[in-house]
Write a protein that holds these residues in place. Structure first.
Motif, PDB file in Angstrom:
ATOM      1  N   GLY A  23      36.043  40.898  47.728  1.00  0.00           N
ATOM      2  CA  GLY A  23      34.701  41.197  48.210  1.00  0.00           C
ATOM      3  C   GLY A  23      33.651  40.971  47.150  1.00  0.00           C
ATOM      4  N   MET A  24      33.946  41.373  45.910  1.00  0.00           N
ATOM      5  CA  MET A  24      32.998  41.176  44.818  1.00  0.00           C
ATOM      6  C   MET A  24      32.735  39.701  44.557  1.00  0.00           C
ATOM      7  N   ILE A  25      33.815  38.926  44.531  1.00  0.00           N
ATOM      8  CA  ILE A  25      33.664  37.492  44.270  1.00  0.00           C
ATOM      9  C   ILE A  25      32.900  36.829  45.412  1.00  0.00           C
ATOM     10  N   ARG A  26      33.232  37.186  46.642  1.00  0.00           N
ATOM     11  CA  ARG A  26      32.581  36.607  47.814  1.00  0.00           C
ATOM     12  C   ARG A  26      31.085  36.934  47.843  1.00  0.00           C
ATOM     13  N   ALA A  27      30.741  38.160  47.421  1.00  0.00           N
ATOM     14  CA  ALA A  27      29.341  38.592  47.447  1.00  0.00           C
ATOM     15  C   ALA A  27      28.566  38.175  46.200  1.00  0.00           C
ATOM     16  N   GLY A  28      29.245  37.565  45.234  1.00  0.00           N
ATOM     17  CA  GLY A  28      28.565  37.147  44.012  1.00  0.00           C
ATOM     18  C   GLY A  28      28.313  38.271  43.031  1.00  0.00           C
ATOM     19  N   VAL A  47      51.608  36.174  44.245  1.00  0.00           N
ATOM     20  CA  VAL A  47      50.697  36.264  45.398  1.00  0.00           C
ATOM     21  C   VAL A  47      49.261  36.029  44.964  1.00  0.00           C
ATOM     22  N   TRP A  48      48.876  36.635  43.849  1.00  0.00           N
ATOM     23  CA  TRP A  48      47.510  36.463  43.352  1.00  0.00           C
ATOM     24  C   TRP A  48      47.267  35.026  42.895  1.00  0.00           C
ATOM     25  N   THR A  49      48.237  34.443  42.225  1.00  0.00           N
ATOM     26  CA  THR A  49      48.095  33.065  41.750  1.00  0.00           C
ATOM     27  C   THR A  49      47.936  32.108  42.922  1.00  0.00           C
ATOM     28  N   GLU A  50      48.705  32.324  43.967  1.00  0.00           N
ATOM     29  CA  GLU A  50      48.640  31.455  45.142  1.00  0.00           C
ATOM     30  C   GLU A  50      47.354  31.637  45.942  1.00  0.00           C
ATOM     31  N   SER A  51      46.652  32.747  45.709  1.00  0.00           N
ATOM     32  CA  SER A  51      45.399  32.980  46.428  1.00  0.00           C
ATOM     33  C   SER A  51      44.285  32.053  45.974  1.00  0.00           C
ATOM     34  N   LYS A  52      44.456  31.474  44.782  1.00  0.00           N
ATOM     35  CA  LYS A  52      43.481  30.531  44.229  1.00  0.00           C
ATOM     36  C   LYS A  52      42.079  31.139  44.102  1.00  0.00           C
ATOM     37  N   LEU A  53      42.019  32.432  43.793  1.00  0.00           N
ATOM     38  CA  LEU A  53      40.726  33.084  43.576  1.00  0.00           C
ATOM     39  C   LEU A  53      40.116  32.720  42.233  1.00  0.00           C
ATOM     40  N   GLY A  54      40.959  32.247  41.325  1.00  0.00           N
ATOM     41  CA  GLY A  54      40.454  31.852  40.015  1.00  0.00           C
ATOM     42  C   GLY A  54      40.396  32.967  38.997  1.00  0.00           C
ATOM     43  N   VAL A  55      41.043  34.111  39.311  1.00  0.00           N
ATOM     44  CA  VAL A  55      41.073  35.224  38.365  1.00  0.00           C
ATOM     45  C   VAL A  55      42.259  35.060  37.428  1.00  0.00           C
ATOM     46  N   CYS A  56      42.196  35.756  36.287  1.00  0.00           N
ATOM     47  CA  CYS A  56      43.325  35.768  35.356  1.00  0.00           C
ATOM     48  C   CYS A  56      44.349  36.783  35.852  1.00  0.00           C
ATOM     49  N   VAL A  57      45.593  36.375  35.968  1.00  0.00           N
ATOM     50  CA  VAL A  57      46.650  37.240  36.500  1.00  0.00           C
ATOM     51  C   VAL A  57      47.703  37.461  35.420  1.00  0.00           C
ATOM     52  N   VAL A 132      38.454  43.873  55.498  1.00  0.00           N
ATOM     53  CA  VAL A 132      37.774  42.860  56.308  1.00  0.00           C
ATOM     54  C   VAL A 132      36.257  42.937  56.142  1.00  0.00           C
ATOM     55  N   GLY A 133      35.806  43.602  55.069  1.00  0.00           N
ATOM     56  CA  GLY A 133      34.382  43.634  54.757  1.00  0.00           C
ATOM     57  C   GLY A 133      33.576  44.658  55.529  1.00  0.00           C
ATOM     58  N   GLN A 155      27.544  48.607  43.492  1.00  0.00           N
ATOM     59  CA  GLN A 155      27.602  47.174  43.777  1.00  0.00           C
ATOM     60  C   GLN A 155      29.011  46.737  44.189  1.00  0.00           C
ATOM     61  N   ILE A 156      30.009  47.263  43.488  1.00  0.00           N
ATOM     62  CA  ILE A 156      31.398  46.910  43.805  1.00  0.00           C
ATOM     63  C   ILE A 156      31.748  47.316  45.230  1.00  0.00           C
ATOM     64  N   LEU A 157      31.428  48.550  45.601  1.00  0.00           N
ATOM     65  CA  LEU A 157      31.791  49.051  46.916  1.00  0.00           C
ATOM     66  C   LEU A 157      30.930  48.452  48.022  1.00  0.00           C
ATOM     67  N   ALA A 158      29.670  48.150  47.710  1.00  0.00           N
ATOM     68  CA  ALA A 158      28.784  47.537  48.707  1.00  0.00           C
ATOM     69  C   ALA A 158      29.250  46.136  49.081  1.00  0.00           C
ATOM     70  N   ALA A 159      30.045  45.522  48.215  1.00  0.00           N
ATOM     71  CA  ALA A 159      30.559  44.176  48.504  1.00  0.00           C
ATOM     72  C   ALA A 159      31.566  44.182  49.639  1.00  0.00           C
ATOM     73  N   VAL A 160      32.085  45.372  50.004  1.00  0.00           N
ATOM     74  CA  VAL A 160      33.084  45.442  51.080  1.00  0.00           C
ATOM     75  C   VAL A 160      32.659  46.380  52.203  1.00  0.00           C
ATOM     76  N   GLY A 161      31.367  46.742  52.260  1.00  0.00           N
ATOM     77  CA  GLY A 161      30.902  47.600  53.346  1.00  0.00           C
ATOM     78  C   GLY A 161      29.754  48.484  52.923  1.00  0.00           C
ATOM     79  N   VAL A 162      29.634  49.647  53.557  1.00  0.00           N
ATOM     80  CA  VAL A 162      28.578  50.597  53.216  1.00  0.00           C
ATOM     81  C   VAL A 162      29.105  51.580  52.181  1.00  0.00           C
ATOM     82  N   VAL A 163      28.183  52.145  51.383  1.00  0.00           N
ATOM     83  CA  VAL A 163      28.605  53.006  50.281  1.00  0.00           C
ATOM     84  C   VAL A 163      27.582  54.116  50.088  1.00  0.00           C
TER      85      VAL A 163
END
Length: 275
Positions: A23-28, A47-57, A132-133, A155-163
């Protein structure tokens, strides 16, 4: 949405941790290159590597964990409560000065401060619709959390809904309502679908319409700002089908059952926090 400062480390890359990071990455809120995810098993890392999110795992070991904590400005700990002491010990001395965010239900701020030997701790209560946001999350801050750090959590929690930021004493009620609430709604959707089937609808259509009805009703509440009772009354015409159905719900105790479910779950959350 404005990005948060510094690097972020997620300890425990399960479903909720992944929902927050995605959610954070998607929301910038943060660039993927500034995120490190520490997983317990090689399978989780894969699983994380295959997600191709680009984070360090990284797979967890004391040296790797401590280095990841030391390099981060914000650390989200998304492991089971019983694992907290060993996680804290593995990175002993590295927690101070970092914002430590716990997503464990029932673990109080005072306990978190003691375990992590840090005053900059935050207790958060997200819920599964965050996946699901459409989450509803609340958080409470320790005594040394700065205004800027509280804004980071928001900011972190707002990326996935209301906070909302609340006093810690309110988190048990939040747990009983929004934390456990999705399960209550899933049961209602299931029951509505069963009712549709009993009235003659095919199972797939009944479930689709039940879920969409709940979704649409929720959207009406959030978008109009009207009290649910007003929206309910607008559907129930005199002597019609809806008022007959509402009378059946009242007769069978739906309202009191829902109230008691929230109260019981909140009480259980308090018990867990005191154990």
């Amino acid at each position: 949405m404005k990005t948060i400062a510094g690097k972020l480390t997620l300890v425990g890359g399960g479903r909720m941790g992944r929902a927050l990071v995605e959610g954070m990455i998607r929301a910038g809120v943060i660039e993927s290159t500034r995120v490190t995810v520490i997983n317990r098993t090689a399978e989780s890392c894969q699983v994380w590597t295959e997600s191709k999110l680009g984070v360090c795992v990284e797979q967890a070991d004391p040296a790797t964990l401590k280095a990841a904590v030391e390099s981060a400005e914000t650390v989200i700990v998304a492991v089971k409560p019983g694992t907290f002491p060993s996680v804290a010990e593995s990175a002993a001395g590295a927690w101070a000065g970092r914002l430590v965010i716990s997503v464990a239900a029932g673990v109080k701020l005072a306990t978190l401060q003691k375990i992590f030997d840090s005053k900059s701790v935050v207790r958060v209560m997200p819920n599964t619709p965050s996946l699901v946001g459409f989450g509803a999350s609340a958080f409470s801050c320790g005594p040394k959390v700065s205004e800027a750090q509280a804004k980071t959590v928001e900011q972190i929690l707002a990326a996935v809904g209301v906070v909302a930021q609340v006093e810690e004493s309110a988190l048990d009620a939040v747990t009983g309502l929004s934390g456990s609430g999705p399960a209550y709604i899933f049961m209602i959707i299931e029951a509505l679908a069963d009712g549709g089937v009993a009235a003659g609808l095919p199972r797939a259509l009944a479930q689709q319409f039940a879920a969409q009805t709940v979704l649409g009703a929720a959207q009406m509440v959030t978008q109009t700002g009207d009290h649910p009772a007003l929206l309910k009354d607008a559907v129930a015409s005199p002597g019609g089908t809806t008022i007959a159905g509402l009378a059946a719900l009242e007769q069978n105790g739906l309202r009191s059952a829902m109230i008691e479910a929230v109260r019981t779950a909140a009480a259980r959350s308090r018990e867990m926090g005191n154990s």
